[in-house]
Design a protein around this motif. Sequence first.
Motif, mmCIF file in Angstrom:
data_model
loop_
_atom_site.group_PDB
_atom_site.id
_atom_site.type_symbol
_atom_site.label_atom_id
_atom_site.label_comp_id
_atom_site.label_asym_id
_atom_site.label_seq_id
_atom_site.Cartn_x
_atom_site.Cartn_y
_atom_site.Cartn_z
ATOM 1 N N MET A 1 0.847 -1.186 0.000
ATOM 2 C CA MET A 1 0.000 0.000 0.000
ATOM 3 C C MET A 1 0.885 1.240 0.000
ATOM 4 O O MET A 1 1.841 1.338 0.755
ATOM 5 N N ARG A 2 0.551 2.165 -0.848
ATOM 6 C CA ARG A 2 1.309 3.395 -0.968
ATOM 7 C C ARG A 2 0.767 4.438 0.007
ATOM 8 O O ARG A 2 -0.441 4.582 0.174
ATOM 9 N N LEU A 3 1.688 5.179 0.601
ATOM 10 C CA LEU A 3 1.289 6.272 1.483
ATOM 11 C C LEU A 3 0.712 7.417 0.666
ATOM 12 O O LEU A 3 1.136 7.639 -0.471
ATOM 13 N N PRO A 4 -0.224 8.164 1.232
ATOM 14 C CA PRO A 4 -0.691 9.378 0.552
ATOM 15 C C PRO A 4 0.480 10.356 0.374
ATOM 16 O O PRO A 4 1.436 10.352 1.152
ATOM 17 N N ARG A 5 0.390 11.178 -0.650
ATOM 18 C CA ARG A 5 1.485 12.094 -0.995
ATOM 19 C C ARG A 5 1.914 12.970 0.190
ATOM 20 O O ARG A 5 3.092 13.167 0.426
ATOM 21 N N GLY A 6 0.967 13.496 0.942
ATOM 22 C CA GLY A 6 1.308 14.347 2.083
ATOM 23 C C GLY A 6 2.120 13.610 3.132
ATOM 24 O O GLY A 6 3.086 14.146 3.682
ATOM 25 N N ALA A 7 1.767 12.373 3.413
ATOM 26 C CA ALA A 7 2.512 11.571 4.388
ATOM 27 C C ALA A 7 3.909 11.276 3.862
ATOM 28 O O ALA A 7 4.886 11.313 4.622
ATOM 29 N N GLU A 8 4.010 10.991 2.567
ATOM 30 C CA GLU A 8 5.331 10.747 1.981
ATOM 31 C C GLU A 8 6.234 11.966 2.146
ATOM 32 O O GLU A 8 7.407 11.840 2.476
ATOM 33 N N TYR B 1 -1.817 17.613 9.235
ATOM 34 C CA TYR B 1 -2.048 16.645 8.163
ATOM 35 C C TYR B 1 -3.226 15.730 8.506
ATOM 36 O O TYR B 1 -4.070 15.452 7.651
ATOM 37 N N GLU B 2 -3.285 15.282 9.759
ATOM 38 C CA GLU B 2 -4.433 14.465 10.182
ATOM 39 C C GLU B 2 -5.736 15.226 9.999
ATOM 40 O O GLU B 2 -6.715 14.682 9.472
ATOM 41 N N ALA B 3 -5.771 16.468 10.453
ATOM 42 C CA ALA B 3 -6.989 17.272 10.330
ATOM 43 C C ALA B 3 -7.388 17.419 8.864
ATOM 44 O O ALA B 3 -8.574 17.311 8.524
#
Length: 131
Positions: A1-8, A111-113
């Motif tokens: 599973m790929r991380l979302p761009r922001g998390a990356e 980022y969570e928000a």
Amino acid sequence: MRLPRGAEILVALFLAAAGLALFAGDSALFMAVSAGGLLPLTISGVSLVVFFRLLPGKLDPRKHDRFVIVNFLTKVVLIGAWITAVLVLTTWPQAAFVVTLLVNFLAWHLYEAFRYQQYYLAAGRRRGVAT
């Protein structure tokens, strides 16, 4: 599973900061930067996994407030304990630790928000609710 761009991006920035501290040849600085970034990354990662893997369909927007409040209070307690432990038990550079922790905590919390907001906006569009 790929991380979302922001998390990356956030993980890459954290790894770059830790890498720069390691490249500087100061192991105490590397440990301080690592300790300052790993806990917020871990806490937010777990929070996002719990929210997106375990709670969809079980958590409507009205009940989301409780999740967010409990999640935030848990973060505050864990980070407070972590700050106390690191500052009392180590001789790492305190300023580097605190600045890294603060920047990572704020970045991951925002980022969570953002991710929660995206989820509820998309859920509203799927249900045909005006947003």
